[in-house]
Write an enzyme that holds these catalytic residues in place. Structure first.
Site, PDB file in Angstrom:
ATOM      1  N   SER A  48       0.841  -1.205   0.000  1.00 57.13           N
ATOM      2  CA  SER A  48       0.000   0.000   0.000  1.00 57.13           C
ATOM      3  C   SER A  48       0.875   1.254   0.000  1.00 57.13           C
ATOM      4  O   SER A  48       0.731   2.148   0.846  1.00 57.13           O
ATOM      5  CB  SER A  48      -0.968   0.011   1.184  1.00 57.13           C
ATOM      6  N   HIS A  49       1.799   1.258  -0.914  1.00 59.37           N
ATOM      7  CA  HIS A  49       2.641   2.429  -1.135  1.00 59.37           C
ATOM      8  C   HIS A  49       3.288   2.308  -2.513  1.00 59.37           C
ATOM      9  O   HIS A  49       3.156   1.266  -3.174  1.00 59.37           O
ATOM     10  CB  HIS A  49       3.720   2.552  -0.037  1.00 59.37           C
ATOM     11  N   ALA A  50       3.950   3.383  -2.930  1.00 57.54           N
ATOM     12  CA  ALA A  50       4.774   3.353  -4.152  1.00 57.54           C
ATOM     13  C   ALA A  50       6.157   3.872  -3.776  1.00 57.54           C
ATOM     14  O   ALA A  50       6.359   4.400  -2.683  1.00 57.54           O
ATOM     15  CB  ALA A  50       4.148   4.224  -5.235  1.00 57.54           C
TER      16      ALA A  50
END
Ligand code: TYD
Length: 131
Positions: A48-50
């Site tokens: 749940s991130h980049a």
């Protein structure tokens, strides 16, 4: 095959299998860090991130899990369930990982050392960076 999926070389005989990842050859970056997720709850969601510039390769060393990638325009879903398959996650790609089987081990090969400043942890901010 999807360009994000990389079939890793596999050498096998009656005694077992061996797969290989070489930085800069099998995958398009040199490997500076390896980490792995384990003891995962079946309902857990990781990622749940980049990352702004980090590139990674995800491998299901054991068991299976699902990876959802978003490249700013569209979403793609992958099931990883074989240690001879790697999923390339380029920079600026939102990812979430879930649906872990019992005993799943998710190994990640990364192009750089850990740097919290490289993370984008808000999806809205991630989308804004494309506009
Ligand atoms: P994070 O990358 O958010 O994990 P995931 O994507 O699997 O949910 O990292 C979780 C925590 O671990 C966070 O506090 C940062 C820390 N961490 C390190 O210290 N070094 C590392 O190499 C990684 C990948 C994470």
């Amino acid at each position: 095959m999807d360009t994000n999926l990389i079939k890793l070389p596999r050498i096998y005989d009656s005694t077992g299998s061996l797969s290989i990842v070489e930085g800069g050859t099998t995958i398009p970056f040199e490997i500076k860090r390896v980490y792995y997720l384990y003891d995962l709850g079946s309902g857990s969601i990781r990622g749940s991130h980049a990352h702004r510039s980090l590139r990674q390769l995800f491998i299901a060393m054991s068991g299976s899990f699902e990876v959802t990638l978003h490249n700013g325009a569209e979403e793609s879903r992958y099931t990883l369930n074989n240690p001879d398959l790697g999923l390339l996650v380029p920079e600026m790609t939102w990812r979430s990982v879930g649906n872990f089987s019992s005993g799943a081990v998710c190994c990640v090969l990364a192009s750089d050392h850990y740097f919290e400043g490289d993370y984008i942890r808000e999806f809205d901010e991630f989308l804004r960076l494309f506009n």
